[in-house]
Design a protein around this motif. Structure first.
Motif, short mmCIF file in Angstrom:
data_model
loop_
_atom_site.label_atom_id
_atom_site.label_comp_id
_atom_site.label_asym_id
_atom_site.label_seq_id
_atom_site.Cartn_x
_atom_site.Cartn_y
_atom_site.Cartn_z
N LEU A 104 0.82 -1.21 0.00
CA LEU A 104 0.00 0.00 0.00
C LEU A 104 0.86 1.27 0.00
O LEU A 104 0.49 2.27 -0.61
N LEU A 105 1.98 1.21 0.69
CA LEU A 105 2.83 2.40 0.82
C LEU A 105 3.77 2.59 -0.36
O LEU A 105 4.29 3.69 -0.56
N ALA A 106 3.98 1.57 -1.14
CA ALA A 106 4.90 1.66 -2.28
C ALA A 106 4.40 2.72 -3.27
O ALA A 106 3.28 2.63 -3.77
N GLY A 107 5.20 3.71 -3.53
CA GLY A 107 4.84 4.76 -4.47
C GLY A 107 3.88 5.79 -3.91
O GLY A 107 3.46 6.69 -4.65
N GLU A 108 3.52 5.68 -2.63
CA GLU A 108 2.61 6.64 -2.01
C GLU A 108 3.32 7.99 -1.85
O GLU A 108 4.32 8.09 -1.14
N PRO A 109 2.84 9.06 -2.51
CA PRO A 109 3.58 10.32 -2.53
C PRO A 109 3.42 11.18 -1.27
O PRO A 109 4.19 12.11 -1.06
N ARG A 110 2.44 10.88 -0.45
CA ARG A 110 2.14 11.76 0.69
C ARG A 110 3.01 11.47 1.90
O ARG A 110 3.65 10.43 1.99
N ARG A 111 2.98 12.40 2.83
CA ARG A 111 3.60 12.16 4.12
C ARG A 111 2.78 11.11 4.86
O ARG A 111 1.58 10.95 4.65
N ILE A 112 3.44 10.41 5.77
CA ILE A 112 2.85 9.22 6.36
C ILE A 112 1.61 9.54 7.19
O ILE A 112 0.68 8.74 7.26
N ALA A 144 5.85 8.60 2.89
CA ALA A 144 5.51 7.18 2.96
C ALA A 144 6.35 6.35 2.00
O ALA A 144 6.77 5.23 2.32
N SER A 145 6.61 6.88 0.82
CA SER A 145 7.35 6.12 -0.19
C SER A 145 8.83 5.99 0.12
O SER A 145 9.53 5.19 -0.50
N LYS A 146 9.32 6.77 1.10
CA LYS A 146 10.74 6.76 1.44
C LYS A 146 11.06 5.89 2.66
O LYS A 146 12.20 5.87 3.12
N LEU A 147 10.07 5.18 3.17
CA LEU A 147 10.32 4.36 4.35
C LEU A 147 11.17 3.16 4.00
O LEU A 147 10.96 2.49 2.98
N GLY A 148 12.15 2.87 4.86
CA GLY A 148 12.97 1.67 4.69
C GLY A 148 12.24 0.44 5.17
O GLY A 148 11.17 0.51 5.78
N ARG A 186 -1.36 21.82 2.52
CA ARG A 186 -2.18 20.81 1.83
C ARG A 186 -1.52 19.43 1.94
O ARG A 186 -1.98 18.47 1.33
N LEU A 187 -0.42 19.37 2.70
CA LEU A 187 0.34 18.12 2.75
C LEU A 187 -0.30 17.08 3.64
O LEU A 187 -0.01 15.89 3.54
N LEU A 188 -1.14 17.51 4.58
CA LEU A 188 -1.64 16.59 5.60
C LEU A 188 -3.15 16.44 5.54
O LEU A 188 -3.82 16.36 6.54
N LYS A 189 -3.70 16.43 4.35
CA LYS A 189 -5.14 16.29 4.20
C LYS A 189 -5.61 14.99 4.83
O LYS A 189 -4.93 14.00 4.76
#
Length: 287
Positions: A154-162, A195-199, A284-287
């Motif tokens: 689900l998180l793969a490629g997710e552009p938003r902040r977690i 989200a997309s940058k999580l190890g 608008r980052l945390l909608k």
């Protein structure tokens, strides 16, 4: 706002109090509350409650003849159980009462909504998937089949902040503002992390924090009367709604970021390496 743990506890409560009982009448009091017209609410009269389900933050009262009374409590809604309902018909007005469900035994429940913004929604459908909010729900984070690999996908490629990703009901069902704060605190993760940058280790830690935090909240809420769930939720929170208080883990002062009519809380010591996050009030980052 009631989130997954409180709604699951309400499901348990209603299952205990409604199963096998007959519905006498369902009466909408607020004009805005009912979102469907076919079938009409009168179709519920005489129906026996066969099950109570939860879909994310939605509650679903099913009858033996295949109808589903589905409702979402939104931000300021709540359910009030009454062993003896008031006599007479409720009158529309400016009070909090939105809908009353009466059982043939004289008991039942009211749906109420505080404030002037009315978002509590009730649907009567033959299939819960007919409710748009249910049709677009993502997986339930506490479902037995929802594993770490599913979460990572689900998180793969997710552009938003977690923080925003966890609150998106179409991505993961049932998590709102409060428990996303609690999950990120338990995972020792900044809400601004992409989200997309999580190890791999971060994904594992976040998945475990999500499951543990929600499961613990469900355990604490289970068996409580509906009227006690709000206070139980508040007493169990470590960072959300605790701006200015010491973190119960490290003692650092809990901080707040406001955005678009809402806010998040976090601990700099546990989550951001001591850095304070910018207060992006118009973000608008945390909608």
């Amino acid at each position: 706002m009631p989130e997954l743990p409180e709604v699951e506890a309400l499901r348990d409560f209603l299952d205990e109090h409604l199963l096998g009982k007959e519905i006498a009448k369902v009466l909408p009091v607020a004009i805005s509350v009912l979102k469907t017209y076919d079938p009409p609410l009168t179709a519920l009269e005489g129906g026996e409650v066969s099950a109570v389900h939860r879909h994310g933050k939605f509650l679903d009262i099913a009858t033996a003849d295949g109808l589903h009374l589905v409702f979402h409590l939104a931000r300021a809604g709540w359910l009030q159980w009454k062993d003896v309902l008031p006599s007479g018909l409720p009158r529309p007005g400016k009070g909090p009462l939105a809908l009353r469900t009466a059982l043939t035994g004289g008991d039942g429940f009211d749906l109420t909504e505080a404030g002037t913004t009315k978002r509590l929604a009730v649907h009567l459908v033959r299939d819960p998937a007919e409710v748009p909010g249910i049709a677009r729900l993502g997986p339930d984070p506490l479902a037995d089949g929802f594993g770490r690999g599913d979460f990572a996908a689900l998180l793969a490629g997710e552009p938003r902040r977690i923080k925003g990703a966890l609150r998106d009901q179409s991505l993961i069902a049932g998590i709102g503002n409060a428990y996303s704060d609690e999950i990120l605190h338990a995972a020792r993760m900044s809400p601004y992390k992409l989200a997309s940058k999580l190890g791999e280790d971060e994904i594992t830690g976040l998945y475990e924090a999500m499951r543990d935090t929600l499961a613990d909240a469900v355990r604490r809420s289970r068996g409580l009367a509906a009227g006690n769930l709000k206070s139980e939720k508040k007493s169990g929170l470590r960072v959300h709604g605790r701006t200015g208080l010491p973190c119960p883990v490290c003692g650092e002062t809990i901080r707040e970021v406001s955005f678009q009519g809402s806010s998040l809380q976090y601990c700099p010591g546990c989550q951001t390496g001591g850095r304070l996050l910018a207060d992006r009030r118009m973000s608008r980052l945390l909608k």
